[in-house]
Design an enzyme around this catalytic site. Structure first.
Site, PDB file in Angstrom:
ATOM      1  CG  HIS A   1      14.265  12.753  27.732  1.00 29.92           C
ATOM      2  ND1 HIS A   1      14.131  11.621  27.283  1.00 29.92           N
ATOM      3  CD2 HIS A   1      13.071  12.525  28.725  1.00 29.92           C
ATOM      4  CE1 HIS A   1      13.088  10.722  27.591  1.00 29.92           C
ATOM      5  NE2 HIS A   1      12.700  11.372  28.716  1.00 29.92           N
ATOM      6  CG  LEU A   2      20.900  14.250  25.713  1.00 27.82           C
ATOM      7  CD1 LEU A   2      21.257  13.243  24.418  1.00 27.82           C
ATOM      8  CD2 LEU A   2      22.347  14.737  26.066  1.00 27.82           C
ATOM      9  CB  SER A   3      16.031  17.315  23.325  1.00 25.49           C
ATOM     10  OG  SER A   3      14.940  16.256  23.351  1.00 25.49           O
TER      11      SER A   3
ATOM     12  CG  ASN B   1      17.811   9.408  26.892  1.00 21.40           C
ATOM     13  OD1 ASN B   1      16.728   9.350  26.339  1.00 21.40           O
ATOM     14  ND2 ASN B   1      18.499  10.320  26.397  1.00 21.40           N
TER      15      ASN B   1
ATOM     16  CB  ALA C   1      12.235   6.328  20.114  1.00 25.04           C
TER      17      ALA C   1
ATOM     18  CD  GLU D   1      11.487   9.807  31.703  1.00 21.67           C
ATOM     19  OE1 GLU D   1      10.633   9.744  32.524  1.00 21.67           O
ATOM     20  OE2 GLU D   1      10.964  10.089  30.382  1.00 21.67           O
TER      21      GLU D   1
ATOM     22  NE  ARG E   1      10.876  13.979  18.956  1.00 24.89           N
ATOM     23  CZ  ARG E   1      11.459  13.001  18.455  1.00 24.89           C
ATOM     24  NH1 ARG E   1      12.025  11.970  19.330  1.00 24.89           N
ATOM     25  NH2 ARG E   1      11.818  12.772  17.357  1.00 24.89           N
TER      26      ARG E   1
ATOM     27  CG  HIS F   1       8.284   9.258  23.294  1.00 24.27           C
ATOM     28  ND1 HIS F   1       8.000  10.335  24.270  1.00 24.27           N
ATOM     29  CD2 HIS F   1       9.362   9.590  22.673  1.00 24.27           C
ATOM     30  CE1 HIS F   1       9.467  10.962  24.088  1.00 24.27           C
ATOM     31  NE2 HIS F   1       9.985  10.669  23.305  1.00 24.27           N
TER      32      HIS F   1
ATOM     33  N   PRO G   1      17.748   3.575  22.151  1.00 25.88           N
ATOM     34  CG  PRO G   1      15.929   3.282  21.102  1.00 25.88           C
ATOM     35  CD  PRO G   1      16.533   3.104  22.633  1.00 25.88           C
ATOM     36  CG  ASN G   2      18.336   5.658  17.005  1.00 28.68           C
ATOM     37  OD1 ASN G   2      18.823   5.241  15.883  1.00 28.68           O
ATOM     38  ND2 ASN G   2      16.904   5.759  16.955  1.00 28.68           N
TER      39      ASN G   2
ATOM     40  NE  ARG H   1      18.857  10.514  17.492  1.00 32.18           N
ATOM     41  CZ  ARG H   1      18.248  10.140  18.520  1.00 32.18           C
ATOM     42  NH1 ARG H   1      18.856   9.883  19.380  1.00 32.18           N
ATOM     43  NH2 ARG H   1      16.912  10.252  18.507  1.00 32.18           N
TER      44      ARG H   1
ATOM     45  CG  ASP I   1       4.822  -3.378  32.739  1.00 39.06           C
ATOM     46  OD1 ASP I   1       4.078  -2.445  33.176  1.00 39.06           O
ATOM     47  OD2 ASP I   1       4.201  -4.073  31.943  1.00 39.06           O
TER      48      ASP I   1
ATOM     49  NE  ARG J   1      12.792  17.130  19.847  1.00 36.75           N
ATOM     50  CZ  ARG J   1      13.510  15.939  19.732  1.00 36.75           C
ATOM     51  NH1 ARG J   1      13.913  15.463  20.862  1.00 36.75           N
ATOM     52  NH2 ARG J   1      13.559  15.513  18.462  1.00 36.75           N
TER      53      ARG J   1
ATOM     54  CE1 TYR K   1      17.597  14.239  21.151  1.00 36.70           C
ATOM     55  CE2 TYR K   1      18.123  13.741  18.831  1.00 36.70           C
ATOM     56  CZ  TYR K   1      17.312  13.732  19.924  1.00 36.70           C
ATOM     57  OH  TYR K   1      15.764  13.261  19.778  1.00 36.70           O
TER      58      TYR K   1
HETATM   59  C1  DQA Z   1      15.510  11.815  23.846  1.00 31.52           C
HETATM   60  C2  DQA Z   1      14.109  12.232  23.329  1.00 31.52           C
HETATM   61  C3  DQA Z   1      13.227  11.067  22.578  1.00 31.52           C
HETATM   62  O1  DQA Z   1      12.056  11.808  21.864  1.00 31.52           O
HETATM   63  C4  DQA Z   1      14.004  10.619  21.325  1.00 31.52           C
HETATM   64  O2  DQA Z   1      13.479   9.946  20.638  1.00 31.52           O
HETATM   65  C5  DQA Z   1      15.412  10.468  21.607  1.00 31.52           C
HETATM   66  C6  DQA Z   1      16.305  11.075  22.676  1.00 31.52           C
HETATM   67  C7  DQA Z   1      16.291  12.617  24.340  1.00 31.52           C
HETATM   68  O3  DQA Z   1      17.402  12.486  24.972  1.00 31.52           O
HETATM   69  O4  DQA Z   1      16.001  14.142  24.432  1.00 31.52           O
HETATM   70  O5  DQA Z   1      15.943   9.431  21.239  1.00 31.52           O
HETATM   71  O6  DQA Z   1      15.405  10.966  24.840  1.00 31.52           O
END
Ligand code: DQA
Length: 155
Positions: free
Chosen positions: A106-108, A80, A83, A104, A117, A86, A16-17, A24, A93, A113, A29
């Site tokens: 994550h950009l950040s 990725n 959210a 897995e 997270r 978490h 998501p997002n 964003r 599963d 953080r 990011y």
């Molecule tokens: C994220 C980190 C997550 O905490 C956040 O909710 C995201 C992006 C990252 O790529 O850093 O949507 O997965």
């Protein structure tokens, strides 16, 4: 007629997002859009001889269904979960269904953080995690998966 071997298939799931990348929180990011990232992944896949597909959804169930779909058709997954990282027992599963490597990404750097997270529901079932390397993290994950595919193909 000699048949060319099927290319190994790697799926990239963006949660998501992540469709809003570029707009964003660019200070967190980065400026690259999702299209930029997917294009770079496909180009890298062509260079490495693997087929890269990308999927984005803002819905947990759609991500679960996508993971179920690739059980027998793919050889690697980059995810990725945004959210859902978490919170999602359902995605965790579903990943347990897969018998190929899962990275897995994550950009950040989620550990630098907010405390909520710092915990990933996914990390305990993924092969490994890359966090905080921006969009390079996806490319590094793909290089790892392509290397694993080549290692398996040599048997
Ligand atoms: C994220 C980190 C997550 O905490 C956040 O909710 C995201 C992006 C990252 O790529 O850093 O949507 O997965």
């Amino acid at each position: 007629m000699e048949l060319l071997p099927e290319k190994h298939a790697i799926l990239v799931i963006h949660g998501p997002n992540l469709n809003m990348l570029g707009k964003r929180e660019p200070e967190v990011y980065g400026k690259a859009t999702l299209d930029d990232i997917n294009t770079a992944l496909k180009e890298t896949g062509n260079r490495l001889g693997v087929r890269v597909e990308a999927f984005q959804s803002n819905h947990e169930g759609a991500i679960v269904e996508k993971i179920q779909e690739i059980m027998n058709s793919h050889q690697g997954l980059i995810i990725n979960p945004g959210a859902y990282t978490h919170t999602s027992v359902a995605i965790r599963d579903a990943l347990l269904l897969l018998n190929f490597p899962v990275v897995e990404v994550h950009l950040s750097n989620i550990y630098k953080r907010e405390p909520f997270r710092h915990h990933s529901m996914i990390a305990g079932v993924a092969t490994g995690q890359i966090s905080g390397l921006g969009s390079d993290g996806y490319i590094l994950a793909l290089e790892y998966l392509a290397r694993r595919c080549q290692a398996i193909a040599q048997f």
